[in-house]
Design a protein around this motif. Structure first.
Motif, PDB file in Angstrom:
ATOM      1  N   ARG A 107       0.838  -1.202   0.000  1.00  0.00           N
ATOM      2  CA  ARG A 107       0.000   0.000   0.000  1.00  0.00           C
ATOM      3  C   ARG A 107       0.872   1.250   0.000  1.00  0.00           C
ATOM      4  O   ARG A 107       1.296   1.734   1.055  1.00  0.00           O
ATOM      5  N   ASP A 255      -3.740  -2.801   8.473  1.00  0.00           N
ATOM      6  CA  ASP A 255      -5.058  -2.284   8.109  1.00  0.00           C
ATOM      7  C   ASP A 255      -5.204  -0.862   8.652  1.00  0.00           C
ATOM      8  O   ASP A 255      -5.637   0.054   7.957  1.00  0.00           O
ATOM      9  N   ASP A 259      -4.567   3.090   6.531  1.00  0.00           N
ATOM     10  CA  ASP A 259      -5.594   4.136   6.415  1.00  0.00           C
ATOM     11  C   ASP A 259      -5.033   5.477   6.885  1.00  0.00           C
ATOM     12  O   ASP A 259      -5.289   6.523   6.283  1.00  0.00           O
TER      13      ASP A 259
HETATM   14 MG    MG Z   1      -8.766  -1.229   5.851  1.00  0.00          MG
END
Ligand code: MG
Ligand code: IPM
Length: 367
Positions: A107, A255, A259
């Protein structure tokens, strides 16, 4: 001419619009660089629940396994919010990750200079730039560990505690080793700095992460490895994001901090992601933003995250580096020329356009 089989899962909400955009851009890449992309459209998520009763039909998983790579839009929406947890559209994501053994989630959190005003951070912080690659473990830990409900015990005074629910964080050496290696390899291709984010002051699983990471680091003498507790990391990310380069972490921590990292760039609508398994197996590429049902079908969605996800696919699954560079440069150029979808429009000089026009601009910029 080389040809590639791409499994396309448009999904729900704005998913179909943004995957259409990404496929149109790939077709342009095909024309320019002489490749053929064969797209097959597959059902997953809420639309699959409606059509088949199943968030991830077996045929979809089979077709994905049989492809060179998977491109996914987004899944979920209010229509399916009342379904029980294991029958929700999001289940399709977890089953795709598990079913394709996609253990490494990349990411990137990149601040586009032309969009720096959108960052919620102070200019003096943002001016130094943000370019972080989060490597999140994706098929283990709390998401996939043993869970359940059982009778709870009693308080000291004998009061029964009622039902107790539990989830477990378990990581094996092999699971840790393979994801940490992805982190080191990524660091080697960047500025040779790797931060392992954990909670080793509390969690035994984090202590094993540290042991394994330290062991592997001897194979990467050029990479500076450091460790940071996740609570501290979440503070430092807003205080000095420029000091981070590659972060490797667990499924749950990844996770959350991905963000956060996405938010500080100010442009969640711009962020792509890749989920990778063993080399040689199909990867899955998807925008980080969700299905945004409120603007679905209105030609308002920002297609750039999906388009940049297609670029990641070219780079990480299909080994088409020049082609990936061409897409990324086209996106940067279009943004630098002032074209904006509504979600990234802040300045008076911004020229606001819809999904289709934005896609056309990117296609026209691929030269
Ligand atoms: Mg997420
Ligand atoms: C993500 C999402 C998913 C996750 C949800 C939708 C299952 O938040 O991709 O980060 O928690 O992994």
């Amino acid at each position: 001419m080389s040809s590639f089989r791409i499994a396309v899962i448009p999904g729900d909400g704005i998913g179909p619009e943004v995957t259409n955009a990404a496929c149109a851009v790939l077709e342009q890449i095909g024309r320019k660089f002489d490749h053929q992309f064969d797209f097959s459209e597959l059902l997953a998520g809420g639309s699959a629940i409606d059509a088949t009763g199943d968030a991830l039909p077996a045929a979809t998983l089979a077709a994905c396994k049989n492809s060179d790579s998977v491109l996914l839009g987004a899944v979920g929406g209010p229509k399916w919010d009342d379904l029980p947890g294991n029958r929700r559209p999001e289940r399709a994501l977890l089953d795709l990750r598990g079913g394709l053994n996609l253990y490494a989630n990349l990411r990137p959190a990149i601040l586009f200079e032309a969009l720096s005003v959108a960052s919620p951070l102070k200019a003096e912080i943002v001016d130094k730039g943000i370019d972080i690659m989060i490597v999140r473990e994706l098929t283990g830990g709390l998401y996939f560990g043993e869970r359940g409900r059982r009778a709870g015990g009693n308080l000291e005074d004998g009061t029964p505690m009622g039902v107790e629910a539990y989830d477990t964080e378990a990581y094996s050496e092999v699971e840790i080793e393979r994801i940490v290696r992805v982190g080191f390899d990524m660091a080697m291709g960047r500025s040779k700095k790797l931060t392992c984010v954990d909670k080793a002051n509390i969690l035994e699983s984090s202590r094993l992460w540290r042991e394994v990471a330290n062991k592997i680091s001897s194979e990467y003498p050029e990479v500076a490895l450091d460790f940071m507790y996740v609570d501290n990391a979440s503070m430092q990310l807003v205080r000095r994001p420029n000091d981070f380069d590659v972060i490797v972490t667990t499924n749950m921590f990844g996770d959350i901090i991905s963000d956060e990292a996405g938010m500080i760039t100010g442009s969640i609508g711009m962020l792509p992601s890749a989920s990778l398994g063993k080399p040689g197996t199909p990867g899955m590429y998807e925008p980080v933003h969700g299905s945004a049902p409120d603007i679905a079908g209105m030609d308002m969605a920002n297609p750039l995250a999906a388009i940049l996800s297609a670029a990641m696919m070219l780079r990480w699954s299909l080994s088409l580096t020049r082609e990936a560079d061409a897409i990324e440069k086209a996106v940067t150029d279009v943004i630098a020329s002032g074209w904006r979808t509504k979600d990234i429009a802040y300045g008076q000089d911004d020229k606001v356009i819809g999904t289709k026009e934005m896609t056309a601009k990117v296609i026209a910029s691929i030269v």
